[in-house]
Motif scaffolding. Structure first.
Motif, PDB file in Angstrom:
ATOM      1  N   TYR A   1     -18.700 -23.995   6.797  1.00 34.55           N
ATOM      2  CA  TYR A   1     -19.326 -24.824   5.764  1.00 34.55           C
ATOM      3  C   TYR A   1     -20.411 -24.057   5.009  1.00 34.55           C
TER       4      TYR A   1
ATOM      5  N   SER B   1     -10.503 -32.556   0.705  1.00 34.39           N
ATOM      6  CA  SER B   1     -11.481 -31.514   0.409  1.00 34.39           C
ATOM      7  C   SER B   1     -12.852 -31.854   0.980  1.00 34.39           C
ATOM      8  N   THR B   2     -13.674 -30.823   1.107  1.00 35.93           N
ATOM      9  CA  THR B   2     -15.080 -31.006   1.462  1.00 35.93           C
ATOM     10  C   THR B   2     -15.825 -31.452   0.206  1.00 35.93           C
TER      11      THR B   2
ATOM     12  N   VAL C   1     -14.547 -28.874  -2.618  1.00 37.93           N
ATOM     13  CA  VAL C   1     -14.238 -27.528  -2.158  1.00 37.93           C
ATOM     14  C   VAL C   1     -13.036 -27.568  -1.222  1.00 37.93           C
ATOM     15  N   ASP C   2     -12.096 -26.641  -1.418  1.00 35.75           N
ATOM     16  CA  ASP C   2     -10.966 -26.506  -0.499  1.00 35.75           C
ATOM     17  C   ASP C   2     -11.495 -25.929   0.814  1.00 35.75           C
ATOM     18  N   PRO C   3     -11.443 -26.685   1.912  1.00 32.91           N
ATOM     19  CA  PRO C   3     -12.017 -26.191   3.169  1.00 32.91           C
ATOM     20  C   PRO C   3     -11.270 -25.004   3.760  1.00 32.91           C
TER      21      PRO C   3
ATOM     22  N   ALA D   1     -12.285 -22.068   0.701  1.00 27.24           N
ATOM     23  CA  ALA D   1     -13.635 -22.098   0.123  1.00 27.24           C
ATOM     24  C   ALA D   1     -13.612 -22.006  -1.401  1.00 27.24           C
ATOM     25  N   GLU D   2     -12.500 -22.414  -2.017  1.00 27.28           N
ATOM     26  CA  GLU D   2     -12.400 -22.422  -3.472  1.00 27.28           C
ATOM     27  C   GLU D   2     -12.964 -23.731  -4.018  1.00 27.28           C
ATOM     28  N   VAL D   3     -13.818 -23.611  -5.039  1.00 33.98           N
ATOM     29  CA  VAL D   3     -14.364 -24.801  -5.691  1.00 33.98           C
ATOM     30  C   VAL D   3     -13.293 -25.382  -6.605  1.00 33.98           C
TER      31      VAL D   3
ATOM     32  N   GLN E   1     -12.669 -22.605   6.629  1.00 43.66           N
ATOM     33  CA  GLN E   1     -13.795 -21.738   6.298  1.00 43.66           C
ATOM     34  C   GLN E   1     -15.102 -22.371   6.758  1.00 43.66           C
TER      35      GLN E   1
ATOM     36  N   GLN F   1     -18.703 -22.396   2.256  1.00 42.65           N
ATOM     37  CA  GLN F   1     -18.338 -23.361   1.213  1.00 42.65           C
ATOM     38  C   GLN F   1     -19.568 -23.724   0.370  1.00 42.65           C
TER      39      GLN F   1
END
Length: 479
Positions: free
Chosen positions: A89, A117-118, A134-136, A139-141, A87, A92
């Motif tokens: 950035y 993760s990011t 965040v899961d790159p 885009a899930e926190v 996703q 994100q």
């Protein structure tokens, strides 16, 4: 620890041999015991400091391996089958802002690999710093955490100043300076005492084997100890601050002289990353961050974090990158290519938030010569230069120092005297009769100001207190 104030009186001639001068005792014996005494008392400061530095350094060395294992729900992700594109950035960042209304994102760190993760560092409305994961791929926190409360966060803060600010920094610098003395005296003891150690081992004396192993281990680890201490001195408050001040007056610097920020600087790179443990290269921490140039016609910003990373990639920066995000209207995207295993590849590019153009760039090639030398030393100190070899050697060194810090006190414990005495070796440094020794002490005291001040305090205490109070003189074993 004491220094001889007058030459020793010549020994009387042995009885039964009038007219034949008595043989003077070898000065090496007195020097050996004097160095042993300094080595003994230096351990009271050096051992606790070196234990903290070695254990925390070992944790910091393996932080990228330890933290994902300790925090798998936050730091480990699975790449969805059939998906090769992460996703954006910017998306994100929006997810982080939605999950934490009112929080201000200050930096974004790219995942180190496809399974990580990011990390977005934010400042919460109450001023507290948090790392949001965040899961790159979706885009899930995944959650958030205070970076100071992670294992590596505690290690970093203990390693720096014992989590106590200026007083802790002085304690660490004091132990670091005396570690140099301990290494030098240790090498003298190892070389001059080898015959005595062999005799004790052959005679089966208690503790002889431990003493021999301590000496052999110290002869190897001492080289690394001196290297680590010297490369770590730039971080210290007194030595590092003094050298930086001297370097500045001569037109150089241990950090940076960023002449690339042509517009009025907004801040320094370190100031752009509050509350964050982001990997900012040593030589760039004080480099200036320029301002973005807003258009007079009121054109809105067109660049985002993805634009900044794409531009930095085109400029040759290495991944994974860390982006210091603009927090003011005229701020820039400062993209940091840390180049973990090669300090010479460190580079930062500042990207204008309005037009996506490079406002300025600054890297290792732009450092003053002193900053280049220090940066290479920092790379060695952190075990990240020369690939896995440096990391393995740094880990072995940390374990070796821990072993020395354990075997040293254990040797004393086995030979400790009965009664209220420390059992310190008795000996006085013959500085009056040894100009080279005196010059070496003065040079070391000037080069290491904290050591110099502590040395004066110790000598004054020894001369005017310990020697004048019989109970203290007996307890500390003054000669």
């Amino acid at each position: 620890m004491s220094v001889e104030t007058r030459p020793p009186s010549p020994p009387p001639a042995p009885s039964g041999r009038p007219g034949r001068p008595a043989r003077r005792p070898r000065s090496s014996g007195g020097l050996f015991r004097a160095f042993w005494r300094w080595h003994f008392y230096a351990s009271f400061v050096v051992v606790p400091v070196m234990l903290v530095l070695s254990v925390t350094g070992l944790i910091y060395l393996f932080r990228f391996q330890l933290e994902p294992v300790l925090n798998p729900a936050l730091m480990q992700v699975e790449k969805p089958a059939g998906t090769d594109v992460a996703q954006p950035y910017a998306g994100q960042l929006r997810a982080v802002e939605e999950a934490h209304p009112g929080a201000e994102p200050v930096s974004l760190a790219e995942p180190r690999d496809a399974g990580r993760s990011t990390v977005v560092s934010v400042t919460m409305p109450d001023g507290e710093g948090r790392d949001v994961f965040v899961d790159p791929w979706t885009a899930e926190v995944l959650g958030d955490r205070d970076p100071d409360t992670t294992l590596s966060g505690y290690a970093i803060r203990l390693h720096a100043d014992l989590m106590s600010g200026r007083p802790g920094d002085l304690v660490m610098e004091l132990g670091t300076c005396w570690a140099i003395v301990m290494s030098l005296t240790g090498y003298y003891l190892f070389v001059r005492g080898r015959a005595a150690r062999r005799r004790r081992a052959r005679a089966g004396k208690r503790g002889a084997r431990l003493r021999a192993r301590h000496g052999v281990l110290g002869s190897v680890v001492g080289v690394g100890l001196l290297l680590m201490v010297v490369t770590g001195l730039p971080w210290t408050g007194v030595w590092g601050g003094t050298v930086q001040q001297l370097a500045t007056t001569s037109g150089s610097s241990m950090w940076s002289l960023d002449h690339g920020a042509e517009s009025a600087p907004l801040s320094t790179l370190d100031e752009s990353l509050p509350h964050s443990h982001a990997e900012v290269p040593w030589g760039m921490g004080e480099s200036e961050v320029p301002r973005s140039q807003a258009h007079e016609d009121g054109t809105v910003a067109v660049a985002n974090v993805d634009t900044a990373i794409e531009v930095a990639d085109g400029e040759g920066l290495r991944h994974p990158m860390t982006v210091a995000l603009p927090t003011q209207e005229d701020g820039t995207f400062s993209v940091i290519g840390y180049a973990f295993d090669a300090p010479s590849d460190e580079r930062t590019v500042h990207v204008d938030r309005f037009d996506g153009e490079v406002r300025s760039a600054y890297g290792y090639d732009d450092y003053p010569l002193l900053a280049q030398v220090v940066s290479q030393g920092i790379g060695v100190h952190e075990g990240r230069s020369l690939g896995g070899w440096t990391m393995a050697l740094a880990a072995a060194f940390c374990l070796g120092v821990v072993a020395l810090c354990v075997t040293g006190p254990l040797m004393w414990w086995r030979r400790r005297p009965s009664g209220p005495r420390l059992g310190a070796p008795r000996g006085r440094l013959p500085v009056r009769s040894s100009p080279v020794l005196a010059a070496g002490l003065v040079a070391l005291a000037v080069f290491l100001p904290v050591f110099g001040v502590s040395l004066v305090v110790v000598l004054l205490l020894d001369r005017f207190v310990l020697r004048r109070v019989p109970a203290l003189s007996d307890f500390f074993g003054t000669a």
